[in-house]
Structures are given as structure tokens and as C-alpha cells.
Design a protein around this motif. Structure first.
Motif, mmCIF file in Angstrom:
data_model
loop_
_atom_site.group_PDB
_atom_site.id
_atom_site.type_symbol
_atom_site.label_atom_id
_atom_site.label_comp_id
_atom_site.label_asym_id
_atom_site.label_seq_id
_atom_site.Cartn_x
_atom_site.Cartn_y
_atom_site.Cartn_z
ATOM 1 N N ARG A 4 0.844 -1.192 0.000
ATOM 2 C CA ARG A 4 0.000 0.000 0.000
ATOM 3 C C ARG A 4 0.882 1.246 0.000
ATOM 4 N NH1 ARG A 4 -4.167 0.589 4.515
ATOM 5 N NH2 ARG A 4 -5.180 1.906 2.953
ATOM 6 N N VAL A 5 0.523 2.195 -0.847
ATOM 7 C CA VAL A 5 1.232 3.470 -0.930
ATOM 8 C C VAL A 5 0.256 4.593 -0.652
ATOM 9 C CG1 VAL A 5 2.364 5.101 -2.496
ATOM 10 C CG2 VAL A 5 3.025 2.693 -2.524
ATOM 11 N N LEU A 6 0.667 5.523 0.200
ATOM 12 C CA LEU A 6 -0.109 6.728 0.470
ATOM 13 C C LEU A 6 0.460 7.877 -0.355
ATOM 14 C CD1 LEU A 6 -2.163 8.458 2.090
ATOM 15 C CD2 LEU A 6 -0.376 8.744 3.831
ATOM 16 N N ILE A 7 -0.384 8.543 -1.133
ATOM 17 C CA ILE A 7 0.009 9.742 -1.877
ATOM 18 C C ILE A 7 -0.580 10.929 -1.118
ATOM 19 C CG2 ILE A 7 -0.111 10.964 -4.082
ATOM 20 C CD1 ILE A 7 -0.582 8.250 -5.426
ATOM 21 N N SER A 8 0.278 11.663 -0.408
ATOM 22 C CA SER A 8 -0.210 12.688 0.517
ATOM 23 C C SER A 8 -0.105 14.113 -0.017
ATOM 24 C CB SER A 8 0.548 12.594 1.851
ATOM 25 O OG SER A 8 1.932 12.782 1.654
ATOM 26 N N ASP A 9 0.380 14.275 -1.244
ATOM 27 C CA ASP A 9 0.459 15.588 -1.900
ATOM 28 C C ASP A 9 -0.158 15.467 -3.288
ATOM 29 O OD1 ASP A 9 1.736 16.936 0.157
ATOM 30 O OD2 ASP A 9 3.752 16.457 -0.571
ATOM 31 N N PRO A 10 -0.526 16.595 -3.912
ATOM 32 C CA PRO A 10 -1.083 16.530 -5.270
ATOM 33 C C PRO A 10 -0.103 15.868 -6.233
ATOM 34 C CG PRO A 10 -1.468 18.686 -4.305
ATOM 35 C CD PRO A 10 -0.543 17.973 -3.373
ATOM 36 N N LEU A 11 -0.558 14.828 -6.912
ATOM 37 C CA LEU A 11 0.252 14.081 -7.863
ATOM 38 C C LEU A 11 -0.649 13.675 -9.021
ATOM 39 C CD1 LEU A 11 3.257 13.526 -7.181
ATOM 40 C CD2 LEU A 11 2.674 11.145 -6.831
ATOM 41 N N ALA A 15 0.082 8.661 -12.105
ATOM 42 C CA ALA A 15 0.920 7.967 -11.142
ATOM 43 C C ALA A 15 0.117 6.916 -10.387
ATOM 44 C CB ALA A 15 1.543 8.966 -10.172
ATOM 45 N N VAL A 16 -1.110 7.265 -10.045
ATOM 46 C CA VAL A 16 -1.989 6.314 -9.355
ATOM 47 C C VAL A 16 -2.197 5.083 -10.225
ATOM 48 C CG1 VAL A 16 -4.274 5.981 -8.335
ATOM 49 C CG2 VAL A 16 -3.120 8.202 -8.120
ATOM 50 N N GLN A 17 -2.379 5.288 -11.518
ATOM 51 C CA GLN A 17 -2.605 4.170 -12.427
ATOM 52 C C GLN A 17 -1.374 3.278 -12.552
ATOM 53 O OE1 GLN A 17 -5.635 3.448 -13.497
ATOM 54 N NE2 GLN A 17 -6.240 5.268 -12.315
ATOM 55 N N ILE A 18 -0.181 3.878 -12.470
ATOM 56 C CA ILE A 18 1.040 3.075 -12.526
ATOM 57 C C ILE A 18 1.108 2.132 -11.333
ATOM 58 C CG2 ILE A 18 3.561 3.188 -12.263
ATOM 59 C CD1 ILE A 18 3.515 5.639 -14.078
ATOM 60 N N GLY A 23 0.118 -3.729 -9.306
ATOM 61 C CA GLY A 23 -0.414 -4.476 -8.176
ATOM 62 C C GLY A 23 -0.191 -3.823 -6.835
ATOM 63 N N VAL A 24 0.113 -2.534 -6.822
ATOM 64 C CA VAL A 24 0.324 -1.790 -5.587
ATOM 65 C C VAL A 24 -0.912 -0.934 -5.315
ATOM 66 C CG1 VAL A 24 1.750 -0.065 -4.401
ATOM 67 C CG2 VAL A 24 2.823 -1.738 -5.934
ATOM 68 N N GLU A 25 -1.458 -1.040 -4.142
ATOM 69 C CA GLU A 25 -2.651 -0.281 -3.776
ATOM 70 C C GLU A 25 -2.258 1.167 -3.481
ATOM 71 O OE1 GLU A 25 -5.607 -0.468 -0.009
ATOM 72 O OE2 GLU A 25 -5.372 -2.359 -1.112
ATOM 73 N N ALA A 26 -2.872 2.120 -4.155
ATOM 74 C CA ALA A 26 -2.533 3.532 -3.995
ATOM 75 C C ALA A 26 -3.699 4.285 -3.375
ATOM 76 C CB ALA A 26 -2.171 4.149 -5.341
ATOM 77 N N ASP A 27 -3.443 4.936 -2.252
ATOM 78 C CA ASP A 27 -4.452 5.728 -1.545
ATOM 79 C C ASP A 27 -4.154 7.208 -1.807
ATOM 80 O OD1 ASP A 27 -6.328 6.787 0.120
ATOM 81 O OD2 ASP A 27 -5.633 5.816 1.946
ATOM 82 N N PHE A 28 -4.969 7.829 -2.645
ATOM 83 C CA PHE A 28 -4.721 9.207 -3.087
ATOM 84 C C PHE A 28 -5.432 10.185 -2.157
ATOM 85 C CE2 PHE A 28 -5.628 12.768 -6.152
ATOM 86 C CZ PHE A 28 -4.309 13.178 -6.292
ATOM 87 N N GLN A 29 -4.649 10.862 -1.273
ATOM 88 C CA GLN A 29 -5.189 11.866 -0.353
ATOM 89 C C GLN A 29 -4.309 13.119 -0.471
ATOM 90 O OE1 GLN A 29 -6.484 10.686 3.615
ATOM 91 N NE2 GLN A 29 -6.052 8.534 3.126
ATOM 92 N N VAL A 42 -2.103 7.852 10.442
ATOM 93 C CA VAL A 42 -2.400 6.804 9.453
ATOM 94 C C VAL A 42 -1.165 6.203 8.802
ATOM 95 C CG1 VAL A 42 -4.615 7.903 8.942
ATOM 96 C CG2 VAL A 42 -2.635 8.413 7.491
ATOM 97 N N ILE A 43 0.011 6.814 8.977
ATOM 98 C CA ILE A 43 1.188 6.396 8.227
ATOM 99 C C ILE A 43 1.579 4.951 8.518
ATOM 100 C CG2 ILE A 43 2.848 7.209 9.947
ATOM 101 C CD1 ILE A 43 3.194 7.370 6.104
ATOM 102 N N GLY A 44 1.213 4.455 9.669
ATOM 103 C CA GLY A 44 1.562 3.085 10.033
ATOM 104 C C GLY A 44 0.888 2.023 9.189
ATOM 105 N N ASP A 45 -0.079 2.397 8.384
ATOM 106 C CA ASP A 45 -0.808 1.434 7.554
ATOM 107 C C ASP A 45 -0.216 1.279 6.155
ATOM 108 O OD1 ASP A 45 -2.632 1.042 9.617
ATOM 109 O OD2 ASP A 45 -3.928 2.682 8.919
ATOM 110 N N TYR A 46 0.906 1.962 5.872
ATOM 111 C CA TYR A 46 1.395 2.008 4.487
ATOM 112 C C TYR A 46 2.843 1.524 4.377
ATOM 113 C CZ TYR A 46 -2.784 4.785 3.747
ATOM 114 O OH TYR A 46 -4.087 5.207 3.682
#
Length: 528
Positions: A4-11, A15-18, A23-29, A42-46
Motif C-alpha cells: 500500500r502506498v499513500l500519496i499525501s500531496d497533489p500528484l 501515477a496512481v494508475q502506474i 499491483g500496488v494499492e494507492a491511496d490518493f489523499q 495513518v502512516i503506520g498502515d502504508y
């Protein structure tokens, strides 16, 4: 469980589709990075964290990131990441060092034009209903001399565009060879000559202890009268108070700044001046650059999380899990030996070689060579890492040579790094003892054994009675505590060296005083 990857800034959504395609789960916030408390919660979940500049990754945040394996910075600077804390916790920190290059170079050129023709002030006047044609008298770019401080990737692009504008280009960069400068169409010069000749000065070097306030009050006074300054690199390269005084006196005709010593810069004595152009750190702000770095960081992070590949890591070389235990102490040794050379070199390094003698020559030495080159370059280039170090050395025309010799010596394994500068040749050798700790064992041709310490002082001097007493007394008077003191000489009354470990960084005034001691040839503060 999927990565799991957290995206915490505008991207970019691309990139999310990549991530998803790999096969990597991307959480876009994209707004989460501005809220430290929520991020820490929440960082402990990624497994991964993809950021730009808004997210601040502190030691406290990392302490709560139990699963985190990698931080990917879409961009060059990682000053918003506590890299030391990440390294201590085994977290890879990656950046994308080349995605913003063209965009930043173009912004520097744009600011140079805006400054030369007073475009912002003329625009404001015209839109206010005035027609002050005679008030805004500009200067031509063609035929002027552009001084580039820092001629790496971005500086080289600026040079090419400046030549296309029919400017003359002079460049100061300790790691730029004369041959590389010639291939760029630029003339390599020392800083004093650049200051004396340049009509415009543009900065493209990172902020390090060596480059902080490189345009100080003293250096600005050495620049020719009427010079114009452009800074799209890092705040802190220009002494802003000194720049204000130089603008007030008319010695500096104008300045265009995209970066400031404190950001966001909501107030500054530089604001409100017609001969100063300011933008809010827009160097990387184009749609194309944002897309490039977003795609690049997603590719790099996905490769690491799914295949273990490491690219553009700022805190870890390319070493497999099997090789790591054996190579790690030699990688550390190589990096520190390179850092010694980078800090004691009296001129720009043109050739860098590393020789492996004994058992270490049979190992995978490329990672050690990369670490050594990185240690050397990092003295001036904060964005360099073991993966990109050899590329960046070649980019600056620095030849890197690796020699492996399975020969016997006084040590089971011996590594020697050597640099050829425009003035001299310097070398330092080291080994790893059975305790796993790297040590210096030779400086040039002089045997001297010393462990590395975070803060050290390197001195070369004439072997004369009384020197050690004067040296130690000066440190004592300055309140500098000596931890260890290693000495060596080539012969009685000949050349001598000292490596002194001290408690804390050496004050610049103390180093200056050491240089004034009788018989001292060089005194340099070392940081590791």
C-alpha cells in the motif's frame, strides 16, 4: 497482503494508475500532507509514501511508520524529509533528480528577460492606466556575459539556451572540467573571475555549508557594478540583507528571485522594489514537469516494492540483500574516503580513482565506487546519491576510474581513493578492521591511523617542534574539545599531517586561526 502506498500531496492521476497496474494499492489523499497529526495517525498502515514538498516527514512521523519501506519525492529536494531518521529506520528515500531540469532552466531564462526589460513593473504601470514608455529603459541580453554558478544538469541547460541568445557564458563549478565546459560552449573560471566579468549571474547549485551565502556581501562587492542576479536554485545561496544593501547602493542593478531563505516568503525587505522580480518557487511548476516527476516517482517506488530494485535513492546504494552484510562496512568506508577528498581538495576535481587491494577486490566493488563518488560529490551537491553519483560525475566531465588488484599489503583489504585536481593530486587510504569499523590508514604517502568521527580537523604542516602544543592550545582556547589526535610524518623535519576528532563542528574562526599558525600548509574542517 498487497503493498500500500499513500500519496499525501497533489500528484498526477497517471501515477496512481502506474501503482495499480503494478499491483500496488494507492491511496490518493492529496491534502493529507498538510496535516501532520492526521498523517502521523495513518502512516503506520502504508508500505510507501509518495510526496511533493508540502508533506513534512519528521522523525516523529517516521517513529509511527512501522510498515514504511520507502519514501518517494516527486522532485529533487528532500529537505522536507528527515533523511537521517529514515535511514536509521531502514526506510529508502528516493527522489526524481532530472524531471524538473528543463522547466527550472526555462524559468531562470524567463526571469532574466523579465529583469532585463523590467516587465513586471511595466505591466503594473500599464494596467494602472499609465503610459510610461520612457520610464522603463531596459538592457539587451545579446552580447552580455552570463555567469553560471553551478553547471550541472540545470546549469548546462541554461548555458545552452544562453548561447542561443548570443550571450557569452562563464561557469564556476568545482566539479566541472575544462573539457566539459568547452563542450558546453562555456568558459570555466574561478568564482572571483566570474564575479568580475558577469553582467548577469544565475545560480544553479544546491544549498550546502560550502555554498551557503556564496553571494555574500563580500562577493557581491567583488561583482562588477550593474550586475543582475537570478536565483532559481535555493534560498540561502544569496545573503538577502547584503543584496538589499547592494541594490540600495546601485552596485547591483536588479535581482530576480524564485527562492528565499524562509519560505513561504510572505514578507521580505526585497519586496516592493521595481528592480526586483519575485516568484513563489515556481521553478518546477509546469504541467510537463509535474507529469514527468509524478510518473518517474511512481515507477521507481513500484519497482522497489514489487522487485526490490533501487533507483535514485539518496540514502542507500544498489546492493542486494545477500551482498549487504559483507559490503556495508566497505560502502561506508568508500563514502567517507570520498568525503575526505571532496573536503580537502584545493581545486576542482578532474579525475577520481579508487583502487581495491586484497580481499575486497574480489567483491562487488561498483557499489563501493558509487558510494565513494557520492561522498566526494555530496560536499557540493546535496541531491547526489550512490545511484546517480557516477552519472553526475561524468556529466561534469570528471573521469572515474576503478582498479582492482588481488595483491598483498599490510592489510587484508585496502581501499585507496585518489583525486587529480587542476593544482595537485591527493589520496587517502582506508580499511575495515575485524570490528567492522572503517579507519583511515594513510594520507598521501604518510601513514596515519584514525577512526572517523562526525567532526574532525585535517591539518598538513611542517614537522617542527612546538607545533602540537600551539595547535592543541589554540583549540583549547576556543573551547574545542579533542576526542582523538592522530599524527603522521614522511620523515624527520619533513611533511606532517594531523587528523583530530573533536566534539562538535569546528568554528570557522578556529580553522582560520589554525591556518595562521607557523608551518601550517592546510587546515580544513571535516564533517561526516
Amino acid at each position: 497482503m498487497p503493498m500500500r502506498v499513500l500519496i499525501s500531496d497533489p500528484l498526477s492521476q497517471a501515477a496512481v494508475q502506474i501503482f495499480k497496474a503494478r499491483g500496488v494499492e494507492a491511496d490518493f489523499q492529496p491534502s493529507l500532507g498538510k496535516d501532520k497529526e492526521r498523517l502521523a495517525a495513518v502512516i503506520g498502515d502504508y508500505d510507501g509514501l509518495a510526496i511533493r514538498s508540502a508533506t513534512k516527514v519528521t522523525a516523529d512521523t517516521l517513529a509511527k511508520a512501522g510498515r514504511l519501506k520507502i519514501i518517494g519525492r516527486a522532485g529533487i529536494g528532500v529537505d522536507n524529509v528527515d533523511v537521517a531518521a529514515a535511514t536509521a529506520r531502514g526506510v529508502i528515500v528516493m527522489n526524481t533528480p532530472f524531471g524538473n531540469s528543463v522547466t527550472t532552466a526555462e524559468h531562470a531564462i524567463a526571469l532574466m528577460f523579465a529583469l532585463a526589460r523590467q516587465i513586471p513593473a511595466a505591466d503594473a504601470s500599464t494596467q494602472a492606466g499609465k503610459w510610461e514608455k520612457n520610464r522603463f529603459m531596459g538592457v539587451e541580453i545579446a552580447g552580455k556575459t552570463l555567469g553560471i554558478i553551478g553547471c550541472g544538469n540545470i546549469g548546462s541547460i541554461v548555458a545552452a539556451r544562453a548561447l542561443g541568445l548570443r550571450m557569452r557564458v562563464v561557469a564556476f563549478d568545482p566539479f566541472l572540467s575544462s573539457e566539459r565546459a568547452k563542450s558546453l560552449g562555456a568558459e570555466k573560471v574561478e568564482l572571483d573571475e566570474l564575479l568580475a566579468r558577469a553582467d548577469f549571474i544565475t545560480l544553479h547549485t544546491p544549498l550546502t555549508p560550502q555554498t551557503r551565502n556564496i553571494l555574500s556581501a563580500e562577493n557581491l562587492s567583488r561583482a562588477q557594478k550593474g550586475v543582475r542576479i537570478v536565483n532559481c536554485a535555493r534560498g540561502g545561496l544569496v545573503d538577502e540583507d547584503a543584496l538589499c544593501r547592494a541594490l540600495d547602493s546601485g552596485h547591483v542593478a536588479g535581482a530576480a528571485l524564485d527562492v528565499f531563505s524562509v519560505e513561504p516568503a510572505t514578507s521580505s525587505p526585497l519586496f516592493g522594489r521595481e528592480n526586483v522580480v519575485c516568484t513563489p518557487h515556481l521553478g518546477a511548476s509546469t504541467h510537463e514537469a509535474q507529469e514527468k516527476v509524478a510518473l518517474q516517482v511512481a515507477e521507481q517506488m513500484a519497482d522497489y516494492l514489487t522487485r526490490g530494485a533501487v533507483a535514485n535513492a539518496v540514502n542507500f546504494p544498489s546492493i542486494t540483500a545477500e551482498e549487504a552484510p559483507l559490503l556495508r562496512p566497505f560502502v561506508e568506508l568508500g563514502a567517507k574516503l570520498g568525503a575526505v577528498l571532496g573536503q580537502i581538495a584545493s581545486a576542482g576535481i578532474e579525475k577520481f580513482s579508487i583502487t581495491y587491494d586484497g580481499a575486497v577486490a574480489e567483491q562487488k566493488t561498483k557499489a563501493i565506487t558509487a558510494a565513494a563518488a557520492c561522498g566526494m560529490l555530496r560536499v557540493f551537491l546535496d541531491q547526489v546519491n550512490p545511484v546517480s553519483a557516477l552519472h553526475m560525475a561524468r556529466e561534469r566531465g570528471v573521469m572515474v576510474e576503478e582498479i582492482a588488484r588481488a595483491v598483498e599489503s599490510d592489510y587484508e583489504s585496502l581501499i585507496t581513493v585518489r583525486a587529480v585536481t587542476s593544482k595537485d593530486e591527493i589520496a587517502v587510504s582506508g580499511t575495515v578492521f575485524h570490528d567492522g569499523r572503517p579507519r583511515i590508514v594513510r594520507l598521501g604517502e604518510i601513514a596515519v591511523e584514525s577512526e572517523f568521527a562526525p567532526s574532525m580537523i585535517y591539518v598538513t604542516n611542517e614537522d617542527k617542534p612546538g607545533f602540537i602544543g600551539r595547535f592543541a592550545g589554540l583549540l583549547g582556547d576556543a573551547g574545542v574539545n579533542i576526542a582523538t589526535f592522530a599524527l603522521g610524518r614522511d620523515r624527520l623535519g619533513g611533511a606532517a599531517v594531523a587528523l583530530v576528532a573533536i566534539d562538535g563542528p569546528a568554528p570557522p574562526a578556529t580553522i582560520a586561526a589554525l591556518r595562521d599558525l607557523p608551518g601550517v600548509k592546510q587546515a580544513t574542517a571535516l564533517q561526516f
